[in-house]
Each structure stands twice: as structure tokens, then as C-alpha cells.
Design a protein around this motif. Structure first.
Motif, PDB file in Angstrom:
ATOM      1  N   VAL A  86       0.856  -1.185   0.000  1.00  0.00           N
ATOM      2  CA  VAL A  86       0.000   0.000   0.000  1.00  0.00           C
ATOM      3  C   VAL A  86       0.893   1.236   0.000  1.00  0.00           C
ATOM      4  CG1 VAL A  86      -1.779   1.302   1.208  1.00  0.00           C
ATOM      5  CG2 VAL A  86      -1.820  -1.210   1.247  1.00  0.00           C
ATOM      6  N   HIS A  87       0.663   2.114  -0.971  1.00  0.00           N
ATOM      7  CA  HIS A  87       1.348   3.403  -1.038  1.00  0.00           C
ATOM      8  C   HIS A  87       0.373   4.469  -0.532  1.00  0.00           C
ATOM      9  CE1 HIS A  87       4.266   1.379  -3.619  1.00  0.00           C
ATOM     10  NE2 HIS A  87       3.277   1.016  -4.415  1.00  0.00           N
ATOM     11  N   SER A  88       0.662   5.087   0.596  1.00  0.00           N
ATOM     12  CA  SER A  88      -0.185   6.160   1.116  1.00  0.00           C
ATOM     13  C   SER A  88       0.315   7.482   0.548  1.00  0.00           C
ATOM     14  CB  SER A  88      -0.140   6.183   2.652  1.00  0.00           C
ATOM     15  OG  SER A  88      -0.987   7.182   3.153  1.00  0.00           O
ATOM     16  N   ALA A  89      -0.310   7.934  -0.524  1.00  0.00           N
ATOM     17  CA  ALA A  89       0.167   9.122  -1.241  1.00  0.00           C
ATOM     18  C   ALA A  89      -1.016   9.983  -1.663  1.00  0.00           C
ATOM     19  CB  ALA A  89       0.979   8.712  -2.473  1.00  0.00           C
ATOM     20  N   GLY A  90      -0.749  11.276  -1.843  1.00  0.00           N
ATOM     21  CA  GLY A  90      -1.779  12.222  -2.247  1.00  0.00           C
ATOM     22  C   GLY A  90      -2.040  12.178  -3.740  1.00  0.00           C
ATOM     23  N   TYR A  91      -3.240  12.567  -4.119  1.00  0.00           N
ATOM     24  CA  TYR A  91      -3.640  12.578  -5.526  1.00  0.00           C
ATOM     25  C   TYR A  91      -2.854  13.646  -6.285  1.00  0.00           C
ATOM     26  CZ  TYR A  91      -6.702  13.126  -9.595  1.00  0.00           C
ATOM     27  OH  TYR A  91      -7.197  13.216 -10.872  1.00  0.00           O
ATOM     28  N   ALA A  92      -2.276  13.254  -7.425  1.00  0.00           N
ATOM     29  CA  ALA A  92      -1.532  14.179  -8.288  1.00  0.00           C
ATOM     30  C   ALA A  92      -0.491  14.968  -7.507  1.00  0.00           C
ATOM     31  CB  ALA A  92      -2.499  15.126  -9.007  1.00  0.00           C
ATOM     32  N   ASN A  93       0.184  14.290  -6.548  1.00  0.00           N
ATOM     33  CA  ASN A  93       1.183  14.990  -5.733  1.00  0.00           C
ATOM     34  C   ASN A  93       2.380  15.391  -6.589  1.00  0.00           C
ATOM     35  OD1 ASN A  93       3.508  12.831  -5.226  1.00  0.00           O
ATOM     36  ND2 ASN A  93       1.547  11.750  -5.044  1.00  0.00           N
ATOM     37  N   ARG A  94       3.021  16.486  -6.189  1.00  0.00           N
ATOM     38  CA  ARG A  94       4.064  17.070  -7.035  1.00  0.00           C
ATOM     39  C   ARG A  94       5.355  16.252  -7.065  1.00  0.00           C
ATOM     40  NH1 ARG A  94       3.733  20.568  -2.547  1.00  0.00           N
ATOM     41  NH2 ARG A  94       5.650  20.822  -1.310  1.00  0.00           N
ATOM     42  N   TRP A  95       5.480  15.250  -6.184  1.00  0.00           N
ATOM     43  CA  TRP A  95       6.685  14.417  -6.185  1.00  0.00           C
ATOM     44  C   TRP A  95       6.526  13.166  -7.054  1.00  0.00           C
ATOM     45  CZ3 TRP A  95       4.306  16.114  -1.646  1.00  0.00           C
ATOM     46  CH2 TRP A  95       4.931  17.189  -1.022  1.00  0.00           C
ATOM     47  N   GLY A  96       5.318  12.927  -7.540  1.00  0.00           N
ATOM     48  CA  GLY A  96       5.084  11.755  -8.371  1.00  0.00           C
ATOM     49  C   GLY A  96       5.095  10.443  -7.604  1.00  0.00           C
ATOM     50  N   PHE A  97       4.735  10.474  -6.296  1.00  0.00           N
ATOM     51  CA  PHE A  97       4.679   9.243  -5.492  1.00  0.00           C
ATOM     52  C   PHE A  97       3.379   8.495  -5.791  1.00  0.00           C
ATOM     53  CE2 PHE A  97       7.191  11.534  -1.883  1.00  0.00           C
ATOM     54  CZ  PHE A  97       8.347  11.414  -2.617  1.00  0.00           C
ATOM     55  N   PRO A  98       3.445   7.156  -5.855  1.00  0.00           N
ATOM     56  CA  PRO A  98       4.647   6.323  -5.826  1.00  0.00           C
ATOM     57  C   PRO A  98       5.411   6.414  -7.148  1.00  0.00           C
ATOM     58  CG  PRO A  98       2.733   4.956  -6.208  1.00  0.00           C
ATOM     59  CD  PRO A  98       2.210   6.343  -5.978  1.00  0.00           C
ATOM     60  N   ARG A  99       6.727   6.464  -7.061  1.00  0.00           N
ATOM     61  CA  ARG A  99       7.557   6.606  -8.244  1.00  0.00           C
ATOM     62  C   ARG A  99       7.477   5.352  -9.110  1.00  0.00           C
ATOM     63  NH1 ARG A  99      10.997  11.026  -8.111  1.00  0.00           N
ATOM     64  NH2 ARG A  99      11.306  10.410 -10.287  1.00  0.00           N
ATOM     65  N   ALA A 100       7.622   5.574 -10.407  1.00  0.00           N
ATOM     66  CA  ALA A 100       7.479   4.463 -11.358  1.00  0.00           C
ATOM     67  C   ALA A 100       8.491   3.356 -11.093  1.00  0.00           C
ATOM     68  CB  ALA A 100       7.628   4.997 -12.780  1.00  0.00           C
ATOM     69  N   GLU A 101       9.725   3.732 -10.710  1.00  0.00           N
ATOM     70  CA  GLU A 101      10.742   2.711 -10.468  1.00  0.00           C
ATOM     71  C   GLU A 101      10.412   1.868  -9.238  1.00  0.00           C
ATOM     72  OE1 GLU A 101      12.782   6.755  -9.480  1.00  0.00           O
ATOM     73  OE2 GLU A 101      11.109   6.002 -10.680  1.00  0.00           O
ATOM     74  N   VAL A 102       9.745   2.485  -8.245  1.00  0.00           N
ATOM     75  CA  VAL A 102       9.334   1.727  -7.062  1.00  0.00           C
ATOM     76  C   VAL A 102       8.233   0.739  -7.429  1.00  0.00           C
ATOM     77  CG1 VAL A 102       8.244   1.916  -4.785  1.00  0.00           C
ATOM     78  CG2 VAL A 102      10.042   3.523  -5.458  1.00  0.00           C
ATOM     79  N   VAL A 103       7.273   1.208  -8.199  1.00  0.00           N
ATOM     80  CA  VAL A 103       6.194   0.321  -8.656  1.00  0.00           C
ATOM     81  C   VAL A 103       6.778  -0.852  -9.439  1.00  0.00           C
ATOM     82  CG1 VAL A 103       4.162   0.180 -10.143  1.00  0.00           C
ATOM     83  CG2 VAL A 103       4.500   2.184  -8.679  1.00  0.00           C
ATOM     84  N   ALA A 104       7.764  -0.586 -10.285  1.00  0.00           N
ATOM     85  CA  ALA A 104       8.395  -1.657 -11.077  1.00  0.00           C
ATOM     86  C   ALA A 104       9.103  -2.668 -10.175  1.00  0.00           C
ATOM     87  CB  ALA A 104       9.374  -1.043 -12.073  1.00  0.00           C
TER      88      ALA A 104
END
Length: 722
Positions: A655-673
Motif C-alpha cells: 500500500v502506497h499512502s500518497a496524495g492525488y496528483a502529488n508534485r513528487w510523483g509518489f509512488p515513483r514508477a521505479e518503485v512500482v516496477a
């Protein structure tokens, strides 16, 4: 999910034969559903050209309203053009102003062009707490953003006549102790009322008296009718004597609708008044129910967004209850009316607000005559003199203030000493709805059999076994808050963010969720580290709930415990193992995050706060084993969740607890991969809302709130972006 436009064809094909068969009621229902379907598809279709991530666009349109909020100046904006593309129908947006524009004078009706950073309507989605998405849709708002640059097409335009009227009255009201309440009572401007006063109104069940509603419009109409009768005396021999009273009633009530901001309850009252007066003048006899249904249809056809407005439904249902009570009792007394209204509105009250004011009945018995017969007429009369004779207006407001101050002081005293707001958990709400239906079904044909069925359902609810232990990852935007539950006992790990305006996720999300889940005590309140999006207003939550153990890596309180690796303890059927930090730290850095492993021997949950990759490597060296559920560290940042960590934990769910359209791009694509490489199922709270895991003997049940909630929580899926 919202059906597409192709559903119009079967709906229309079904309604035409029904019209031919003169089944007007059913045909009208299908045609109304077709109209609503067409309305929502047209109103939301423009979001398809707006990227799901916040992005900057060229905009042009008209300012609808300007207001100062606790988060800064903002406007309601009617968007006519987006990137030079004309939009129809023009959507309504809520836009905050960048600091460079905060000193610009903004007025309703101004045309502006500029650039703004926009994103589709989105808010946190949880089973309990304030549903901001529903509220904003109830206002017709479909996107939000921030104005970066703006050029006024009419820079010399002045304020609207209502704005000038309110601006003239505000200095007069500012001199009075209850000026903010009078401003809301007369002009519908509620922004200046303190939170303590609002809480007293809510606990006392008299919010409906402060919010401008049908009662205010009826009083304005009665005053206009009386004025028309006086003016018609010298014209008694002419046709004008018949038309003048209703014309004055409509004129004065319509004027007050505009002066008070034209809220949905006032529009409902005005439309009903128009229908009733029109039928009276035309000598047509319609039943009260026919007028009620016609007004409801007109309101929905005028704006389908009314479907999401709680004030709309509370207003219409209240009128329907008054009609039913007047049929049940020929001349019901005030206490019977209040008791009937309290009973009839209870299901809607619980569905919208998860609770009920226990003091509402006795307080309303006193407050309704006081407001209806004295305060509202006097304040309305005073408001009429504001632009003409301010001295007389102030004298009237002063008298209202003298009457209102002791009443509000008494209300605040009473509600502060008696907890007048009763919040129900999800299970208690189920029992209440079944109990509420018992007196009603008794009068149905075969009602006794139905009562037996309801009583059996109540019994089944009582003997239903409690679920296994649960993990609730709350949707708190860009932050973290987790609830671990065993029956009525709970652990809260982090409380989300707090905001400059004073509000926090601890108040708006965490506490309502604890109440909704039936938590009676917090055995642990864990603050992973002293970061604002994790610690938020932890002290407020500790004061509101009985907390047995406060645990953190930061020095928050003298009576707290410090999380240290190697400590194990039992909590009911679960084992809590602290894995990090290794020594006492300041708790100011991400590397100081408390890491907690929770297990029942079969399934395990790992909470990591904002732990960076370097500390993950140390945990791997100390023998980190695979887990069932992992909360990704630092909301899915690339500085955490290293490939070695992912391979060591091999979670079944992430589970990634992150905000919608957050400016840091969390969760990052490389983490998801990285998590995809070990076949982990991944969920992000921004997309799914709150996520609940229920751990049984052999399996885990996963529930995502946006999938279970209403269709407007899944607009992204409707747009085909999932």
C-alpha cells in the motif's frame, strides 16, 4: 459507475410506451432518469481533456464568487475556455489565488483570462468523516486548482449589488458580539462564525435555524403580502387589488433569495411559493403533494447537482414530513412536529453525519418560536434599511444582538457540559435503521410478519461473530495514518497532516474513523517520527481519546515510550515487534522512523514510516523476512523501497499512502516496477481511498473504499484512466 449516454436509448424506448399507456408516473420517472443521465454526462465530459495529474492551462471565464477562506483567497469560476477550446456547458471550478494575485480586487461578474494549474475534483475517501467530493459536487464544482497569472477583462468593474449591500452591513455587525451569527442569519455569510459556536449549533440541533431556509423566505413573503394588502386598500375597486399582494410577496421573497445568496433551500421555498401563488391566482386546485413533487422536479431539472446537496434533501424531506404530520394530526402541536421531524429525519441525519444531536428536541421547542416570531423578522427588517438608513439598521441589529447573546451563551454552556452529539458506529447504525423501521412496517399490510422479520434481522446482527483483526490504511492525502483493530480496541500509527488554517486529518478523518469502527480505547498511539504529514495534530487526538501508551521516536511528551528495536509485546492475539530505530534518536529525520511488525503467526503487517533505503539495508542484514502486507516507506519515494528490500520482504500486498496528483510523483514508477518484479499487488490510497484488510484463519479479505462507495468516487475509472 455513472452509466454512459448509450443508456438513454433503452430508457427513452421504455418511457414512450408508458406515455401511450398513460402511465404518467412511471414514464416521468424514466424521463427524469434520462435527463439526469444526460446532465451528468455533459457536465463531466470536459474532464476527459483535463489530464489526471495537475497541469497548467490557459483559462478564460467569469468570476462567480470571491471569498476569503482559512486557506487563503479563492474564487468560484465559470470556465468558458480551456487552452483556447470553448467548453459547453461551462464547468464551475474552485480556484485558489497565488500569492502574487492575493491583493487583486476580485468581484463577481468579472471576466478574466490567465493561466491556472488545474486538476479534476478529488478529495480523500474514507468510510467515515466529511465527504468533500459529495459536498463540492453539490455546489456544482467539478475541478479545483490555483490561478498563477490573471488579466481582468473588465478591471474597472465594481462589486455586485449584493456584495455592496453585505459590505455596508459588515461594519455595523462587526461592532456586535453576535455579529457573525447575524451575518449568517440575514445574508447567509457563515465564514466568520467560530468553530465553538458552530459546534454548539450542531450539538443543539439548530443549524437549520441559522442557515437561511424556507422559513426565512416564508416570512419575507408574508411581509410582502401584508405590504401588498396595505397598498391595495385605495385600489380596492380595480383588478390590481387582487394581483398586488401576491406580486409584493413574490417580489420581496425573490429579493431576499438573491440577497441571501440563493442557496438551494431558499430556491426550493421560492419555487414552491411561485407555484402556490400562481395556482391561487389561476384558481387551479393542486394538492400540497403535487406542488411538492413539481418543485422537486423543477429543482432537479434546473441543476442535477442538487442530488448531492445535503441541504436540498434535508429541506425537501422536512417539508414532506410536515405535510404527513399535518395529515396524521389535524393540528399538531410544536412538540409533536418536532418529535415527528426528529424521527423522520433520523435515517438521513445518520447517513449524512454519522450521528444525532440528543438535545435537539428540547432546544428546538424553545428556539423555533424565538427565531421564527422574533429574531428573524427583526433582523430581516433591519437588513432592509442597511443601504438607506444605516443608523436604523444598526439599532435593529443591536436589539437582535441583545436578544441573541444570552441565548447563545446558554446554548454554549449547555452543550459544553452535556455531550449533545451521539456518534454511531457502523454496526450501531445498522441496528438503528432496523429499529427505526419497526413502527413504520407495523402499519403495512401484513405488518406483523414484517416486524418479526426485522426483529430476526436484529437478532442476527447481535449474534454475528466479530471479524478477525483488521488493518485500515486511511486515505489522508499526502501523509500516513493507519488503524489496527481488534474488536473495540485499536492502535493508531501516525495521524496524517495538519493545515495552516487549523484543521487536520486527525479531526476530519482519523477520529471519525475510530468512532465509525466502534473503537472504545486506543491502546497505542504511535507517531513514527516528528514530520508534519505523520505527526499532524497528535496531541488533539490524545486529548479526545483514552490513550494507554504514546509511542514515538521523537520527544513528544514526558509520559511517552520510545520505540526501540528488539522490544516485543503481546497485544491481544497479536505480537508487536519493534524493528527500528536501534538507539534513542531525536525523531526529527526520516531515518528515525519507528518500524513496527505486527503478526498473528500466520499473517504479518510491516509499518515503516519514511524509512530510507540505507536503514532498510540494516534491517535486511538483521534478518528481515517476507510479510503479508507492507506499507511502502516514504509514500513510495525512490529514496526508499530498494530492490534488495523488496526482494527481502516480498509482500503479497503493498500500500502506497500518497496524495492525488502529488508534485513528487509518489509512488515513483521505479518503485512500482520493483514491487511488480516480485508479483506484489499494489494499491495507492489516492486511487482506492481507504483500504481495509481483514485477517481470518486462512485468508485475507481486502476492501477498497472507492470501489465500495458511490459512483462519483470513481470518476477516473469512468473517464477510462484506471
Amino acid at each position: 459507475m455513472l452509466p454512459g449516454l448509450w443508456w438513454l436509448l433503452p430508457l427513452l424506448c421504455l418511457s414512450i410506451p408508458l406515455l401511450c399507456m398513460r402511465r404518467l408516473g412511471l414514464a416521468g420517472l424514466l424521463l427524469g432518469a434520462s435527463a439526469m443521465l444526460l446532465f451528468f454526462n455533459l457536465q463531466l465530459s470536459w474532464l476527459a481533456i483535463l489530464p489526471s495529474k495537475a497541469s497548467e492551462h490557459t483559462i478564460a471565464g467569469q468570476v462567480v464568487e470571491f471569498e476569503q477562506s482559512e486557506y487563503g483567497p479563492r474564487i468560484l469560476f465559470r470556465l468558458r475556455q480551456l487552452d483556447e477550446q470553448h467548453l459547453w456547458p461551462a464547468p464551475l471550478l474552485r480556484l485558489y489565488l497565488s500569492p502574487s494575485l492575493s491583493l487583486t480586487r476580485w468581484f463577481a461578474g468579472q471576466e478574466i483570462q490567465g493561466r491556472a494549474r488545474l486538476k479534476p475534483l478529488h478529495a480523500v475517501a474514507n468510510p467515515a468523516g466529511f465527504d468533500r467530493e459529495r459536498w463540492m459536487l453539490g455546489q456544482g464544482i467539478t475541478a479545483t486548482g490555483t490561478v498563477q497569472l490573471a488579466q481582468l477583462s473588465s478591471p474597472h468593474a465594481g462589486p455586485h449589488w449584493r456584495d455592496r449591500w453585505v459590505a455596508t452591513a459588515e461594519p455595523l455587525l462587526a461592532k456586535l458580539e453576535q455579529g457573525a451569527v447575524l451575518n449568517a442569519l440575514v445574508f447567509g455569510e457563515q465564514h466568520a462564525i467560530s468553530s465553538a459556536t458552530w459546534q454548539a449549533f450542531r450539538y443543539g440541533g439548530i443549524v437549520h435555524l441559522v442557515a437561511i431556509s424556507g422559513m426565512h423566505i416564508a416570512l419575507a413573503a408574508a411581509l410582502g403580502w401584508g405590504l401588498g394588502r396595505l397598498l391595495a386598500i385605495p385600489l380596492s375597486a380595480t383588478v390590481l387589488s387582487r394581483w398586488l399582494p401576491p406580486a409584493c410577496a413574490l417580489g420581496l421573497s425573490g429579493f431576499y433569495v438573491l440577497l441571501s445568496g440563493a442557496s438551494l433551500p431558499t430556491q426550493r421555498a421560492f419555487y414552491m411559493l411561485c407555484l402556490w401563488l400562481g395556482l391561487r391566482l389561476l384558481a387551479c386546485r393542486w394538492s400540497h403533494w403535487r406542488i411538492w413533487w413539481s418543485t422537486l422536479a423543477l429543482m432537479l431539472l434546473g441543476s442535477g447537482w442538487s442530488l448531492f446537496n445535503s441541504g436540498f434533501w434535508l429541506s425537501f424531506l422536512a417539508v414532506a414530513l410536515l405535510l404527513m404530520l399535518s395529515l396524521w394530526w389535524r393540528r399538531p402541536g410544536l412538540w409533536r412536529l418536532q418529535l415527528g421531524m426528529l424521527y423522520g429525519l433520523l435515517p438521513l441525519q445518520i447517513a449524512l453525519f454519522d450521528g444525532q444531536g440528543l438535545l435537539a428536541l428540547p432546544i428546538n421547542l424553545l428556539a423555533i418560536p424565538f427565531f421564527t416570531l422574533l429574531l428573524i423578522p427583526l433582523s430581516f427588517f433591519s437588513a432592509l434599511w442597511v443601504p438607506v438608513w444605516p443608523t436604523l439598521a444598526y439599532a435593529g441589529f443591536w436589539l437582535c444582538d441583545q436578544l441573541l447573546s444570552p441565548a447563545i451563551s446558554g446554548l454554549v454552556w449547555l452543550t459544553s457540559r452535556f455531550d449533545g452529539w451521539f456518534v454511531l458506529s457502523a454496526r450501531q447504525q445498522q441496528h438503528l435503521w432496523l429499529g427505526w423501521a419497526l413502527p413504520i412496517v407495523w402499519f403495512f399490510p401484513g405488518g406483523r410478519s414484517l416486524v418479526c422479520c426485522l426483529l430476526f434481522a436484529q437478532l442476527c446482527l447481535f449474534i454475528q461473530p466479530a471479524p478477525g483483526w483488521q488493518l485500515h490504511v486511511l486515505d489522508v492525502g499526502q501523509g500516513l495514518s493507519v488503524l489496527i483493530q481488534q474488536g473495540t480496541r485499536g492502535i493508531v500509527y501516525d495521524v496524517g497532516d495538519r493545515f495552516p488554517g487549523g484543521q487536520s486529518l486527525a479531526e476530519s478523518v482519523v477520529s471519525p474513523m475510530l468512532q465509525y469502527q466502534g473503537i472504545r480505547q486506543l491502546d497505542y498511539l504511535i507517531i513514527s517520527h516528528d514530520d508534519r504529514d505523520h505527526a499532524g495534530k497528535w496531541r488533539w487526538l490524545e486529548q479526545q481519546w483514552p490513550v494507554h501508551h504514546l509511542v514515538s521516536s521523537a520527544a513528544l511528551h514526558r509520559a511517552q515510550r520510545t520505540c526501540l528495536a528488539g522490544v516485543k509485546e503481546r497485544w491481544g492475539e497479536l505480537t508487536l515487534s519493534w524493528l527500528w530505530p536501534l538507539t534513542v534518536v531525536t525523531g526529527k529525520e526520516n531515518a528515525h522512523s519507528c518500524v513496527l511488525l505486527i503478526t498473528d503467526g500466520r499473517f504479518s503487517v510491516l509499518l515503516t514510516g519514511d524509512l530510507p533505503a540505507r536503514q532498510e539495508s540494516e534491517l535486511i542484514r538483521r534478518g528481515q523476512s517476507p510479510v503479508t502486507v507492507l506499507l511502502s516507506a516514504h509514500h513510495g519515494s525512490a529514496s526508499s523501497s530498494s530492490l534488495a528490500w523488496v526482494q527481502a520482504t516480498r509482500p503479497q500486498w503493498v500500500v502506497h499512502s500518497a496524495g492525488y496528483a502529488n508534485r513528487w510523483g509518489f509512488p515513483r514508477a521505479e518503485v512500482v516496477a520493483r514491487f511488480n518484479s516480485v508479483s506484489s499487488s499494489q494499491m495507492t490510497t489516492a486511487d482506492t481511498g481507504a483500504i481495509s484488510f481483514t485477517f481470518g484463519d486462512e485468508s485475507v479479505a481486502v476492501t477498497a473504499w472507492r470501489e465500495q462507495g458511490p459512483w462519483y468516487h470513481r470518476i477516473e475509472a469512468w473517464l477510462g484512466r484506471d
